[in-house]
Design a protein around this motif. Structure first.
Motif, short mmCIF file in Angstrom:
data_model
loop_
_atom_site.label_atom_id
_atom_site.label_comp_id
_atom_site.label_asym_id
_atom_site.label_seq_id
_atom_site.Cartn_x
_atom_site.Cartn_y
_atom_site.Cartn_z
N ARG A 89 0.52 5.71 7.00
CA ARG A 89 1.49 4.62 6.84
C ARG A 89 2.43 4.91 5.69
O ARG A 89 2.06 5.52 4.71
CB ARG A 89 0.77 3.30 6.57
CG ARG A 89 0.30 2.61 7.83
CD ARG A 89 -0.25 1.26 7.51
NE ARG A 89 -1.56 1.37 6.90
CZ ARG A 89 -2.26 0.34 6.50
NH1 ARG A 89 -1.77 -0.87 6.57
NH2 ARG A 89 -3.46 0.50 5.98
N CYS A 90 3.60 4.41 5.78
CA CYS A 90 4.56 4.57 4.70
C CYS A 90 4.68 3.26 3.94
O CYS A 90 4.15 2.24 4.32
CB CYS A 90 5.91 5.00 5.24
SG CYS A 90 6.64 3.79 6.35
N VAL A 91 5.43 3.31 2.87
CA VAL A 91 5.66 2.14 2.04
C VAL A 91 7.13 1.83 2.06
O VAL A 91 7.98 2.73 2.06
CB VAL A 91 5.16 2.40 0.59
CG1 VAL A 91 5.38 1.17 -0.25
CG2 VAL A 91 3.68 2.75 0.61
N GLN A 92 7.49 0.58 2.04
CA GLN A 92 8.88 0.18 2.17
C GLN A 92 9.52 -0.03 0.81
O GLN A 92 8.92 -0.60 -0.08
CB GLN A 92 8.94 -1.14 2.95
CG GLN A 92 10.37 -1.59 3.25
CD GLN A 92 10.37 -2.87 4.06
OE1 GLN A 92 9.41 -3.62 4.01
NE2 GLN A 92 11.42 -3.11 4.80
N GLU A 93 10.76 0.45 0.67
CA GLU A 93 11.56 0.15 -0.51
C GLU A 93 12.53 -0.96 -0.17
O GLU A 93 12.79 -1.27 0.98
CB GLU A 93 12.34 1.39 -0.96
CG GLU A 93 11.45 2.50 -1.48
CD GLU A 93 12.28 3.70 -1.93
OE1 GLU A 93 13.51 3.62 -1.86
OE2 GLU A 93 11.66 4.70 -2.32
N THR A 94 13.10 -1.56 -1.20
CA THR A 94 14.09 -2.60 -0.99
C THR A 94 15.22 -2.04 -0.12
O THR A 94 15.76 -0.97 -0.39
CB THR A 94 14.66 -3.06 -2.32
OG1 THR A 94 13.57 -3.52 -3.13
CG2 THR A 94 15.65 -4.19 -2.14
N GLY A 141 7.26 -0.75 -2.99
CA GLY A 141 8.44 -1.36 -2.40
C GLY A 141 8.46 -2.87 -2.51
O GLY A 141 9.22 -3.55 -1.81
N LEU A 142 7.63 -3.43 -3.39
CA LEU A 142 7.58 -4.87 -3.62
C LEU A 142 8.40 -5.22 -4.86
O LEU A 142 8.69 -4.34 -5.68
CB LEU A 142 6.14 -5.33 -3.80
CG LEU A 142 5.18 -5.09 -2.63
CD1 LEU A 142 3.74 -5.39 -3.06
CD2 LEU A 142 5.58 -5.95 -1.43
N PRO A 143 8.76 -6.49 -5.05
CA PRO A 143 9.41 -6.88 -6.30
C PRO A 143 8.55 -6.49 -7.50
O PRO A 143 7.32 -6.54 -7.43
CB PRO A 143 9.54 -8.40 -6.17
CG PRO A 143 9.57 -8.65 -4.70
CD PRO A 143 8.64 -7.63 -4.11
N GLN A 144 9.18 -6.12 -8.60
CA GLN A 144 8.44 -5.61 -9.75
C GLN A 144 7.36 -6.57 -10.23
O GLN A 144 6.28 -6.15 -10.64
CB GLN A 144 9.41 -5.31 -10.89
CG GLN A 144 8.75 -4.76 -12.15
CD GLN A 144 9.75 -4.30 -13.19
OE1 GLN A 144 10.84 -3.86 -12.86
NE2 GLN A 144 9.39 -4.42 -14.46
N THR A 145 7.62 -7.88 -10.18
CA THR A 145 6.66 -8.86 -10.70
C THR A 145 5.78 -9.47 -9.61
O THR A 145 5.15 -10.49 -9.81
CB THR A 145 7.40 -9.99 -11.43
OG1 THR A 145 8.31 -10.64 -10.52
CG2 THR A 145 8.18 -9.45 -12.63
N THR A 202 -2.50 -5.95 -0.16
CA THR A 202 -1.88 -4.80 0.52
C THR A 202 -2.40 -4.64 1.95
O THR A 202 -2.21 -3.58 2.56
CB THR A 202 -2.14 -3.50 -0.27
OG1 THR A 202 -3.56 -3.27 -0.36
CG2 THR A 202 -1.55 -3.58 -1.66
N GLY A 203 -3.05 -5.65 2.48
CA GLY A 203 -3.51 -5.60 3.86
C GLY A 203 -4.45 -4.45 4.15
O GLY A 203 -4.49 -3.95 5.27
N LEU A 215 1.30 -8.81 1.50
CA LEU A 215 2.67 -9.01 1.06
C LEU A 215 3.61 -7.98 1.69
O LEU A 215 3.19 -6.86 2.01
CB LEU A 215 2.75 -8.89 -0.46
CG LEU A 215 1.89 -9.82 -1.30
CD1 LEU A 215 2.04 -9.49 -2.78
CD2 LEU A 215 2.25 -11.28 -1.03
N GLY A 216 4.90 -8.36 1.82
CA GLY A 216 5.93 -7.42 2.23
C GLY A 216 5.62 -6.68 3.51
O GLY A 216 5.21 -7.26 4.51
N ILE A 217 5.80 -5.35 3.48
CA ILE A 217 5.56 -4.53 4.66
C ILE A 217 4.11 -4.57 5.12
O ILE A 217 3.79 -4.26 6.27
CB ILE A 217 5.99 -3.07 4.40
CG1 ILE A 217 6.03 -2.28 5.71
CG2 ILE A 217 5.12 -2.41 3.37
CD1 ILE A 217 6.52 -0.86 5.55
N PHE A 218 3.23 -4.95 4.24
CA PHE A 218 1.80 -4.98 4.58
C PHE A 218 1.43 -6.21 5.41
O PHE A 218 0.31 -6.30 5.91
CB PHE A 218 0.96 -4.95 3.30
CG PHE A 218 1.29 -3.78 2.42
CD1 PHE A 218 0.97 -2.49 2.82
CD2 PHE A 218 1.94 -3.95 1.21
CE1 PHE A 218 1.28 -1.40 2.02
CE2 PHE A 218 2.26 -2.87 0.41
CZ PHE A 218 1.94 -1.59 0.82
#
Length: 391
Positions: free
Chosen positions: A1-6, A203-207, A288-289, A339-342
């Motif tokens: 799997r890859c990780v997503q950037e903004t 690839g998630l928001p910094q905070t 992170t699922g 969260l996010g792509i996960f």
């Protein structure tokens, strides 16, 4: 799997991620990453953030150099804890009452003597590993040959400074609270920084993680094991995972820690001087699922441990193995979910949304007692040090 950037999937990152994963897997060594540039530049230091994310995905751990923490800080803390554990072991051997020990409260704070904590039974997982990767821990589990001390950390609104039940100060250690808070705050600063590097690398928001840690009741929880009393093969911390978000330690003076990679490979951990070891735990797995699973680990009295012990005795040092551990957790009103792509349908089905409070309570259900590491005792008591009453 890859990780997503903004902004979407980044093909360049996909290739880098795969190359780093192959490199880490082939070398089988937890990478050491310097956090200095991130502290200066933040999310602009993207390369280091990606390396942190890859380390956690592959090893369930990362080793960090944090310029705010030096080896002197770690040594000072270890020396105090060695003297404390040694003195209380002598008291217990003489049949004296340990003033900082509260079994009637389920060892919620203060000191927990050896052979009280016991890991949950993960024998099925252990047996699934290849023979050379199996834990040396006992199955079914036996109580650990280690002591522990609990000291609550966190912002002022989560720690009642005058609440002795959470922050017990030994009377014969006048600098106790200052030294505990100094080391604990250094650890909290480092784990917050790594959580932000990890978020950026994923690839998630910094905070994304650090905001959820704010105002959470964190726990400084050093352990101690008496090397003179035991020998090679003794289990100081049985095979287990941690149920919090991230666990952080300074370098121990004695080896013996083993971790398991995502592919089931057993890895001996060596932490360089001046560095900090961070390990993934259950809350990170949920967020992170399952991409970064909670890392399994154990601590064993090995031949290397014995050699370090013999050297310490010759040099007149205290022969106790201390781990300068802090458990970092999420605030209890935080909803834990991918969260996010996960947040795929598969991941959401496997990790349904749950409050951090309820997640911890669910982890406690199989055991009678826990210290964020899913340990139990024979007492029918639940440790509520980190479990504030719901309003």
């Amino acid at each position: 799997r890859c990780v997503q950037e903004t902004g979407g999937i980044n093909a360049e990152y996909m290739g880098l991620s795969r190359r780093l994963l192959r490199f880490f897997s082939s070398n089988k060594s937890v990478p050491v990453i310097d956090a200095s540039n991130f502290l200066k530049q933040g999310a602009k230091e993207l390369q280091a953030c990606k390396e942190v994310a890859n380390a956690f995905e592959t090893f369930g751990a990362v080793i960090i150099r944090d310029p705010r923490v030096n080896e002197t800080d770690n040594e000072e803390f270890l020396s105090m804890m060695e003297l404390y554990f040694q003195s209380r072991a002598k008291q217990l051997a003489r049949g004296e009452k340990l003033q900082e020990c509260f079994p009637e409260n389920g060892y919620q704070s203060g000191v927990t003597p050896e052979f009280i904590e016991k890991p949950r039974d993960h024998s099925d997982l252990a047996q699934s590993y290849a023979a050379e990767n199996r834990p040396l821990s006992h199955f079914p589990p036996k109580p650990d040959a280690k002591w522990r001390y609990f000291w609550r950390m966190g912002e002022e609104d989560t720690v009642q400074r005058d609440n002795d039940s959470f922050r017990v100060v030994p009377k014969d250690f006048p600098q106790w609270d200052k030294k505990m808070d100094k080391w604990g705050n250094l650890m909290l600063g480092a784990v917050t920084t790594v959580s932000e590097m990890l978020a950026v690398g994923l690839g998630l928001p910094q905070t994304a993680f650090s905001e959820r840690m704010q105002r959470a009741p964190q726990l400084l929880a050093p352990t101690g094991s008496e090397l003179q009393k035991f020998d090679v093969g003794t289990v100081f911390a049985g095979f287990h995972y941690d149920l919090n978000f991230l666990t952080i330690h300074g370098k121990s003076r004695y080896p013996g820690l083993f971790i398991w990679l995502k592919d089931g490979t057993k890895q001996k951990v060596k932490v360089p001087d001046g560095c900090l070891l961070l390990q993934s735990a259950k809350q990170l797995e949920i967020l992170t699922g399952g991409y970064i699973p909670a890392g399994y680990h154990e601590v064993i009295y090995t031949e290397d441990t014995k050699q370090a012990y013999e050297k310490a005795v010759k040099e007149g040092r205290v022969p106790w193995r201390v781990s300068s551990t802090l458990f970092a957790t999420m605030r209890y009103d935080v909803t834990l979910e991918p969260l996010g792509i996960f947040a795929t349908e598969e991941a959401k089905a496997k990790y349904p949304a749950i409050s951090a409070y309820d997640q911890v309570m669910d982890e406690l259900k199989p055991v009678s007692y826990t210290h964020l590491r899913a340990h139990e005792t024979g007492r029918n008591l639940v440790c509520r040090l980190l479990l504030e009453k719901k309003k």
